[in-house]
Design a protein around this motif. Sequence first.
Motif, mmCIF file in Angstrom:
data_model
loop_
_atom_site.group_PDB
_atom_site.id
_atom_site.type_symbol
_atom_site.label_atom_id
_atom_site.label_comp_id
_atom_site.label_asym_id
_atom_site.label_seq_id
_atom_site.Cartn_x
_atom_site.Cartn_y
_atom_site.Cartn_z
ATOM 1 N N TYR A 151 0.866 -1.194 0.057
ATOM 2 C CA TYR A 151 0.015 -0.113 0.047
ATOM 3 C C TYR A 151 0.954 1.226 0.040
ATOM 4 O O TYR A 151 1.767 1.367 0.642
ATOM 5 C CB TYR A 151 -0.879 -0.153 1.514
ATOM 6 N N TYR A 152 0.422 2.243 -0.639
ATOM 7 C CA TYR A 152 1.104 3.540 -0.876
ATOM 8 C C TYR A 152 0.167 4.680 -0.687
ATOM 9 O O TYR A 152 -0.926 4.692 -1.278
ATOM 10 C CB TYR A 152 1.717 3.883 -2.009
ATOM 11 N N ALA A 174 -0.331 7.707 -1.517
ATOM 12 C CA ALA A 174 -0.388 8.427 -2.565
ATOM 13 C C ALA A 174 -1.081 7.838 -3.648
ATOM 14 O O ALA A 174 -2.150 8.367 -4.309
ATOM 15 C CB ALA A 174 0.729 9.142 -3.105
ATOM 16 N N THR A 175 -0.949 6.561 -3.788
ATOM 17 C CA THR A 175 -1.378 5.950 -5.100
ATOM 18 C C THR A 175 -2.423 4.749 -4.970
ATOM 19 O O THR A 175 -2.943 4.261 -5.727
ATOM 20 C CB THR A 175 -0.457 5.527 -5.838
ATOM 21 N N GLY A 176 -2.231 4.214 -3.766
ATOM 22 C CA GLY A 176 -3.141 3.198 -3.281
ATOM 23 C C GLY A 176 -2.437 1.701 -3.170
ATOM 24 O O GLY A 176 -0.962 1.813 -2.957
ATOM 25 N N SER A 177 -3.030 0.817 -3.352
ATOM 26 C CA SER A 177 -2.208 -0.406 -3.347
ATOM 27 C C SER A 177 -1.818 -0.975 -4.722
ATOM 28 O O SER A 177 -2.262 -0.588 -5.948
ATOM 29 C CB SER A 177 -3.391 -1.578 -2.864
ATOM 30 N N ALA A 178 -0.795 -1.913 -4.830
ATOM 31 C CA ALA A 178 -0.311 -2.440 -6.113
ATOM 32 C C ALA A 178 0.224 -3.785 -5.730
ATOM 33 O O ALA A 178 0.833 -4.011 -4.599
ATOM 34 C CB ALA A 178 0.860 -1.817 -6.463
#
Length: 122
Positions: free
Chosen positions: A102-103, A105-109
Amino acid sequence: QVEVVESGGGLAQPGGSLSLSCSASGTIFKVFGMGWYRQSPGRERELVAEDNIAWHGATKYSDSVRGRFTISLDYAKYSVTLQMNSLKPEDTAVYYCKIGSYYPATGSADYWGQGTQVTVSS
């Protein structure tokens, strides 16, 4: 960039055991889930075992491996192992590790390893 590296696998006889290991490195903010999938020729990639922090220990296993495979996780070290016992020829597949981060700024990846071959044969 995040790199996911798998190790282990190889050839085992029916009824034997193998262990797979996986770890991630790179730009990871917070790992929220880790797991293993597999894909055999002519078939879609399928879940083997997966865990998510939000599940509070309720790790998911596919019906075909439950009771034979065990997943172990270390969220702090971004690592996951898969202990495979009582192997069957139908467990033959390329096994893939997936690690989710999880990040803010950008959500999950989700990040995938390159895959490791497991062959069960006498």
